[in-house]
Design an enzyme around this catalytic site. Structure first.
Site, mmCIF file in Angstrom:
data_model
loop_
_atom_site.group_PDB
_atom_site.id
_atom_site.type_symbol
_atom_site.label_atom_id
_atom_site.label_comp_id
_atom_site.label_asym_id
_atom_site.label_seq_id
_atom_site.Cartn_x
_atom_site.Cartn_y
_atom_site.Cartn_z
ATOM 1 N N GLU A 217 92.792 53.922 1.133
ATOM 2 C CA GLU A 217 91.695 53.599 0.216
ATOM 3 C C GLU A 217 92.151 52.616 -0.860
ATOM 4 O O GLU A 217 91.493 51.611 -1.154
ATOM 5 C CB GLU A 217 91.169 54.870 -0.477
ATOM 6 N N GLY A 273 101.669 63.598 -7.364
ATOM 7 C CA GLY A 273 100.484 62.826 -7.735
ATOM 8 C C GLY A 273 99.626 63.525 -8.778
ATOM 9 O O GLY A 273 99.225 62.941 -9.785
ATOM 10 N N LYS A 510 95.110 61.478 5.646
ATOM 11 C CA LYS A 510 95.567 60.088 5.609
ATOM 12 C C LYS A 510 95.803 59.559 7.029
ATOM 13 O O LYS A 510 95.697 58.375 7.283
ATOM 14 C CB LYS A 510 96.837 59.961 4.765
#
Ligand code: G6Q
Length: 545
Positions: A217, A273, A510
Site C-alpha cells: 500500500e 510498528g 501482505k
C-alpha cells in the site's frame, strides 16, 4: 531464546484461587460493594504524574486485587518487565528485542543491545529529526522551485500511520497552523487523490513512512505521489530530493526509490510498528508540534515507563488496568473493552488503541507454541463522548453483554467556551455512575411509570468502568496515556504468556493479495486456482471492472 519460565496459566495457584473467588462474587452488585465500604471511591484510586485512575467501579474487592497481583507475580511479570527494559529478545518468533522504552529514555541512560548503545543511536536520530523539523517549520527548507513548504503528507499504513494520525489530531492545538497535514494510508486511490486534490506540488513535502519500505500500500501510494509531484514540478527527477523524505529501517530500498539517504530518518528492528509513534515514524508529529513539544511527549512516555518498571503492582497504573482486563476477559467472559475519551482531540485514540491492543494480544498460542487455555486479547473499540452516548451506549446500558469501559476525561479544556466543558464532564461522571448503579424497578415505579413500561425502563447497573482523568491534553499527557496502554497490553500478554510483539496475521495479508492481483490484471482468463466462490468473484470483477 530467552523467556521467563512460568507454569501454565491454569496451574498457577492464584489463577485457581481467582476461579473459586469469582464464584463467590460474580453476582455481587456494585451497589453492595459501595454500601459495604463508603470509602471505596477514595481508596481504589491510583495517581501517577498527574494521571488518575479511579478503578472503584469495577466488580472487585480487596481479595480480588490481592489475587490478581499475586497472579502477576506468579506469571513472572516483574522478570518480564526487566527482560524488556534490558533488551532481551522477548519477541521470540522474530528473535527481536522489544525496546520502544529506549525511544524515550533520556540521553543520560544507556541500553546496550548487541554491543551498541541504542539510547545514543535514538538521540542521534532525534537530533537529525529536530534539525529537519525546524527547517520545514521556519520555511528554510524550500521546494524545488524555491517555494516554502505548506503541506506535509505522511504516507504509511498500520503502525506507520495510526500513531502519526492519532498524535497529530490529539495535539493539533500545539501545531503550526500555517502547515497543512494530510495522511494517506489506503491503497484505495481515492485516499491519495482526495489528500492532494487541493494541493500544489511545489509546496508539498511527502514523508514516506515504512519500516520495511516494501509494504504494498505504502509503496504504491509513494510511487503515485512521485508521479504526481513530478507532473506538477516539470518532470525533473532532481525535484524528488526536495519533496520526499523517508522514514525507514531499510536504506537499500529507500535508495532504490530515489530518496537521498541524507533525507532518510532511521529506526531499528526492535521498534514494533504499533510501538513506533515516538520513533522517527513520529516525524510528522514533530514537524507539526515542534521538537520541544515532541520531547515533552517523550518525557511523558518515559515517566510512565519508570512508574511501570518501579512501582509495586498494587499501585501500578498500567498493571492494574491490564489485570482488570484479564479479570473481565477470562472470568466474566467479556468480549470487548470500550474506550470512551471525552475529548474531541482524542477522536482517533480508540482506532490507535485497536491496533496496539488487538495486534499485540490477538494470539492463540503461548510462547512455547501450545494452544492457550483461556481467552486472550479482547476487542477494543470506541468513539469520543458525548457522541457515542447518542448511538451505541444503549447496548452498554441495557443490552445483554458485559462491556467494561474506560472513560477518559480532563480537568481543563484547551478551548474554554461557555459551559461546554462542565457539560462534557458532567456526562462522563453521569455515565459511569449510571452504568455502575443503574435504576431499580422500585425507583422507576416511584417516578410514576406505568407497570407495563417498568421493565423497559429499568437499568440493571453493575456494569464496570474505569475513569481516567488528567489535567488537559498536552504532549506530555499524551505520552503518558499511550505508555499506560502499551504497558497494560504488556501486562495482559505476560499473564497469558503470549508473544505480544509479533503479527503473523498481518504478514499473511501482505502475501495473499499479491497472487490474486496478477489474476485481476493479466490479459488471459484465470484458470481458476481458488475455491469456487473466489474464482467466481474474480471472474465477475474482471468482467465488470
Ligand atoms: C505493526 C504492524 C503493521 C505495520 C504496517 C506497516 O505493528 O507490523 O501495522 O506497521 O504493516 O509496515 P511498514 O512500516 O513496514 O510499511
Amino acid at each position: 531464546m530467552q523467556t521467563t519460565q512460568v507454569v501454565p496459566l491454569g496451574d498457577r495457584p492464584a489463577w485457581k484461587a481467582l476461579g473459586a473467588h469469582f464464584q463467590q462474587i460474580r453476582d455481587k452488585h456494585l451497589r453492595e460493594f459501595f454500601e459495604e465500604d463508603p470509602t471505596r471511591g477514595e481508596r481504589l484510586v491510583v495517581e501517577t504524574g498527574g494521571i488518575l485512575l479511579d478503578y472503584s467501579k469495577n466488580r472487585i474487592n480487596d481479595e480480588t486485587l490481592k489475587l490478581l497481583v499475586q497472579l502477576a507475580a506468579e506469571s513472572g511479570l516483574r522478570e518480564k518487565i526487566e527482560a524488556m527494559f534490558r533488551g532481551d529478545k522477548i519477541n521470540i518468533t522474530e528473535n527481536r528485542a522489544v525496546l520502544h522504552v529506549a525511544l524515550r529514555a533520556p540521553k543520560s541512560e544507556s541500553i546496550v543491545l548487541d554491543g551498541e548503545d541504542v539510547v545514543l543511536a535514538v538521540h542521534t536520530v532525534l537530533e537529525k529529526m529536530s534539525g529537519f523539523a525546524e527547517r520545514v517549520r521556519s520555511g528554510e527548507w524550500k521546494g524545488y522551485t524555491g517555494k516554502k513548504i505548506r503541506n506535509v503528507v505522511n504516507i504509511g499504513i498500520g503502525g506507520s500511520d495510526l500513531g502519526p494520525v492519532m498524535a497529530y489530531e490529539a495535539l493539533k492545538h500545539y501545531s503550526q497552523r500555517d502547515l497543512n497535514f494530510r495522511f494517506v494510508s489506503n491503497v484505495d486511490g481515492s485516499d491519495f487523490a482526495e489528500a492532494v486534490q487541493d494541493l500544489n506540488a511545489d509546496e508539498t513535502l511527502f514523508l514516506v513512512a515504512s519500516k520495511t519500505f516494501t509494504t504494498q500500500e505504502t509503496m504504491t501510494n509513494a510511487h503515485s505521489a512521485r508521479e504526481w509531484a513530478l507532473a506538477g514540478l516539470g518532470g525533473d527527477e532532481k525535484a524528488i530530493a526536495k519533496h520526499f523524505v523517508a522514514i525507514s529501517t531499510n536504506a537499500k530500498e529507500v535508495g532504490k526509490f530515489g530518496i537521498d539517504i541524507e533525507n532518510m530518518f532511521g529506526f531499528w528492528d526492535w521498534v514494533g510498528g504499533r510501538y513506533s509513534m515516538d520513533s522517527a515514524i513520529g516525524l510528522s508529529t514533530m514537524v507539526a508540534i515542534g521538537p520541544e513539544n515532541f520531547r515533552a511527549m517523550l518525557a511523558g512516555f518515559h515517566e510512565m515507563d519508570v512508574h511501570f518498571r518501579t512501582t509495586p503492582f498494587e499501585k501500578n497504573l498500567p498493571v492494574l488496568l491490564g489485570l482488570l482486563t484479564v479479570w473481565y476477559t477470562d472470568f466474566f467472559d467479556a468480549q470487548t473493552v470500550a474506550i470512551l475519551p471525552y475529548e474531541q482531540y482524542l477522536k482517533r485514540f480508540p482506532a490507535y488503541l485497536q491496533q496496539l491492543t488487538m495486534e499485540s494480544n490477538g494470539k492463540r498460542v503461548t510462547l512455547d507454541g501450545t494452544h492457550v487455555t483461556t481467552e486472550t486479547g479482547p476487542i477494543y473499540w470506541g468513539e469520543p463522548g458525548t457522541n457515542g452516548q447518542h448511538s451505541f451506549y444503549q447496548l452498554i446500558h441495557q443490552g445483554t453483554r458485559l462491556i467494561p469501559c474506560d472513560f477518559i476525561g480532563f480537568y481543563k479544556t484547551l478551548n474554554p467556551l461557555g459551559r461546554h466543558h462542565d457539560m462534557l464532564m458532567a456526562n462522563v461522571f453521569a455515565q459511569a455512575e449510571a452504568l455502575a448503579f443503574g435504576k431499580t424497578a422500585e425507583q422507576v415505579k416511584a417516578e410514576g411509570t406505568a407497570g407495563w413500561l417498568v421493565p423497559h425502563r429499568v437499568f440493571e447497573g453493575n456494569r464496570p468502568s474505569n475513569t481516567i482523568l488528567a489535567d488537559c491534553i498536552s504532549p506530555e499527557v499524551l505520552g503518558k496515556l499511550v505508555a499506560m496502554y502499551e504497558h497494560a497490553v504488556f501486562t495482559q500478554g505476560a499473564i497469558w504468556n503470549i508473544d505480544s510483539f509479533d503479527q503473523w496475521g498481518v504478514e499473511l495479508g501482505k502475501v495473499l493479495a499479491t497472487r490474486i492481483l496478477g489474476e485481476l490484471e493479466s490479459a488471459a482468463e484465470s484458470g481458476g486456482s481458488h475455491d469456487s466462490s473466489t474464482n467466481s468473484l474474480i471472474r465477475k470483477y474482471r468482467k465488470n471492472k
